[in-house]
Write a protein that holds these residues in place. Structure first.
Motif, PDB file in Angstrom:
ATOM      1  N   HIS A 137      38.592  42.457  50.184  1.00 53.95           N
ATOM      2  CA  HIS A 137      37.333  41.924  50.699  1.00 53.95           C
ATOM      3  C   HIS A 137      36.213  42.908  50.401  1.00 53.95           C
ATOM      4  O   HIS A 137      36.397  44.132  50.509  1.00 53.95           O
ATOM      5  CB  HIS A 137      37.395  41.660  52.203  1.00 53.95           C
ATOM      6  N   ASP A 144      35.085  38.106  45.917  1.00 53.79           N
ATOM      7  CA  ASP A 144      34.598  38.464  44.578  1.00 53.79           C
ATOM      8  C   ASP A 144      35.621  38.976  43.563  1.00 53.79           C
ATOM      9  O   ASP A 144      35.682  38.479  42.437  1.00 53.79           O
ATOM     10  CB  ASP A 144      33.508  39.537  44.690  1.00 53.79           C
ATOM     11  N   ALA A 182      31.501  35.365  44.012  1.00 51.83           N
ATOM     12  CA  ALA A 182      32.609  34.460  44.317  1.00 51.83           C
ATOM     13  C   ALA A 182      32.303  33.045  43.819  1.00 51.83           C
ATOM     14  O   ALA A 182      33.139  32.406  43.159  1.00 51.83           O
ATOM     15  CB  ALA A 182      32.881  34.450  45.817  1.00 51.83           C
TER      16      ALA A 182
HETATM   17 FE1  FES Z   1      33.840  37.617  50.106  1.00 49.81          FE
HETATM   18 FE2  FES Z   1      31.121  37.423  49.627  1.00 49.81          FE
HETATM   19  S1  FES Z   1      32.194  38.902  50.791  1.00 49.81           S
HETATM   20  S2  FES Z   1      32.765  36.263  48.841  1.00 49.81           S
END
Ligand code: FES
Length: 578
Positions: A90, A128, A206
């Motif tokens: 994360h 991401d 993402a």
């Molecule tokens: Fe996981 Fe933005 S922090 S997609």
């Protein structure tokens, strides 16, 4: 001649080495039967499902539901689903930065796909770095693989205004730094920015990676945009399980899907959606695993032809849930049709062109513009070159200030992220709004891990005067959710002795985005003197373990920041053009 395929399948694949294949299979089945499987179940095609759930990762907070739906799809199609974990990354819970761990996750993904018996794999990621890591691993393992994403979060509401991570996180924090909002309001908005599970709801990394992965052909059609907490998202998961069984039967491996032409499609979509600058690094890394070189100059040339069509923050105003309601990626693909390689295969076994033709009919909507009236006339990104960035630098022009596209100013230099943090808000900092902020040693080796530090804060004393944007230059990355006139990925990086390391306070720098130029106006003689005195930053605790591996083998941005030993040999030794 027999056409029988004798390659071991299912439980018979990749037996553990005990020197007796029959015994190895006997033992393997004995152990898995401990979980209640029958011989009939174990004779089915086996579909691995990569579970990247973690209580540190709200972006993957719907993982259990998606694993269940994907399992249902596998079983409806006659396969046996076997979920297994890999590491989860994360953005906000990865020190020093998530990019430092992407390659580790790619290794984990590749080796666990290889090590365990499976005929195809459903990879569930979202945050991401997870999708790039999974695609990199799948590319190298070359087993039939389909990408499923957790999907974007829904928006929240703050005092009547729609908000979502993370463009609004930065906007509100900027207002707080400038003294426009107080402690109570910043606490209130903190409760609303991430109103539930799922990935950031703007065109951050993402969302961008989800869209380019669908364009690449590695995702179920229509799979990129459905919100994390929607029935559509679960149906896509079920469909992904079903497709994985079909891919196993057809032997539809990543090398048949992720071709050079498919990467061109992904790049066209990256430009048209005003996607994150990070995606160019990730696509370079995934392509690199296939032995394909992403040519930055070709990418830039494509950018002059392909406009930004999607009105999502940070380039526009809306959110991923709005793009889903507008029909999702296919609405963009229809507009881009003339720029796409329509013959590319997708995970369905059909071509991209066939999938576009068979998608639900388009309708009037206000998220995706048509080609004649784009949001931004050129693609979201431009590639800059010059004596400051001989191997290239990137600017997300669609999220930059048009008034700063041609600008000459005095450099204000920070030689590390720590130096930036320490000095940027000092009242005595010698800086004006027309200066150019330069950050050194924030690249792959410099920081290390190339953190998203390129979005340097506007010095507090200027922010308080109402300055919202300045030209900022670094070898770092920037979150896809951020905006501003920010030049990133300067290559070679400062820590490798790139020209960025030679900039000093007061030097003149000239940016000219229309000409794609970035120039340091300092004579070669002076630069040579500075180069002779340059020392390479030394990182503590870098004599062992993953940090040592990272610092010794990570490549630069133009090669995707992969580890040099993970790419096929011809690329591993090659240097980029320029
Ligand atoms: Fe996981 Fe933005 S922090 S997609």
């Amino acid at each position: 001649m027999s056409t029988k395929d004798d390659t071991p399948k299912g439980m018979r694949k990749g037996l553990t080495s005990y020197g007796d294949a029959g015994f190895s299979l006997f033992l393997r089945k004995a152990f898995i039967k401990g979980m209640g499987y029958s011989d009939a179940a174990l004779d089915r095609p086996i579909i691995g499902i990569i579970d990247t759930g973690s209580d540190y990762n709200a972006c993957h907070g719907n993982m259990a539901d998606l694993v269940e739906a994907a399992k249902r799809g596998v079983m409806l199609a006659g396969g046996l689903p076997i979920p297994f974990p890999t590491i989860s990354i994360h953005e906000s819970f990865s020190h020093p930065t998530s990019m430092y761990l992407r390659n580790l996750m790619a290794i984990d993904t590749e080796e666990m796909i290889r090590a365990q018996p499976m005929d195809a794999v459903v990879m569930i990621g979202g945050c991401d770095k997870t999708v790039p890591a999974q695609l990199m691993g799948a590319a190298s393992a070359n087993l039939p693989a389909i990408q499923l994403v957790t999907g974007p979060m829904r928006t929240g509401s703050h005092r009547g205004e729609k908000v979502g991570a993370c463009t609004d996180c930065r906007r509100f924090w900027g207002r707080y730094r400038a003294g426009e909002i107080d402690d109570q309001e910043i606490t209130e908005v903190n409760d609303q920015l991430v109103p539930g599970t799922g990935t950031c709801g703007v065109m951050g990394t993402a969302s961008t990676m989800a869209l380019v992965t669908e364009a690449l052909g590695m995702m179920a059609p229509g799979g990129a945009c459905a919100p994390a907490v929607s029935a559509d998202r679960r149906r896509i998961a079920e469909r992904s399980g079903e497709l994985a069984v079909q891919m196993a039967a057809a032997g539809l491996t990543p090398d048949k899907i992720m071709t050079e032409a498919a990467f061109e499609n992904a790049l066209a979509v990256l430009l048209a959606v005003g996607g994150s600058t990070n995606a160019i690094i990730h696509l370079t890394a995934v392509a690199g695993r296939m032995g394909i070189k992403i040519d930055l100059d070709k990418f830039d040339a494509l950018g002059r032809k392909i406009p930004v069509l999607v009105d999502l923050k940070p380039s526009g105003t809306q959110y991923m849930e709005d793009l889903h309601a507008a029909g999702g990626l296919v609405t963009v693909l229809r507009e881009l049709r003339e720029h796409l390689n329509l013959d590319c295969l997708t995970v369905t076994g059909r071509t991209l062109g066939e999938e576009i033709d068979d998608a639900p009919t388009g309708f009037a909507q206000n998220v995706v513009s048509n080609r004649e009236a784009p949001l931004f006339a050129e693609g979201g990104m431009a590639v800059l070159r010059g004596n400051l960035a001989p191997r290239g630098a990137i600017i997300k022009q669609s999220a930059a200030n048009p008034d700063l596209m041609v600008h000459r100013g005095r450099a204000v230099v920070f030689n590390s992220i720590e130096d930036l943090t320490r000095r940027v808000d000092l009242p005595e900092l010698d800086v004006t709004k027309d200066d150019i902020l330069v950050l050194q040693n924030a690249g792959p080796k410099g920081a290390p891990g190339m953190p998203e530090a390129g979005y340097m804060p506007i010095p507090r004393k200027l922010a308080e005067q109402g300055v919202k944007d300045m030209v900022r230059i670094s070898d770092a990355r920037m979150s896809g959710t951020a905006s501003g006139t920010i030049i990133l990925h300067v290559t070679p990086e400062a820590a490798s002795g790139g020209p960025l390391a030679l900039v000093r306070d007061g030097d003149e720098i000239e940016l000219n985005v229309p000409d794609r130029a970035i120039t340091l106006h300092v004579s070669e003689d002076i630069l040579a003197e500075r180069r002779a005195e340059l020392s390479v930053p030394v990182h503590p605790n870098s004599d062992r373990g993953y940090r040592k591996l990272f610092l010794e083998t990570v490549t630069e941005a133009d090669l995707g920041c992969d580890f040099d030993f993970l790419v096929p040999v011809p690329q591993a030794t090659g240097q980029a053009d320029g």
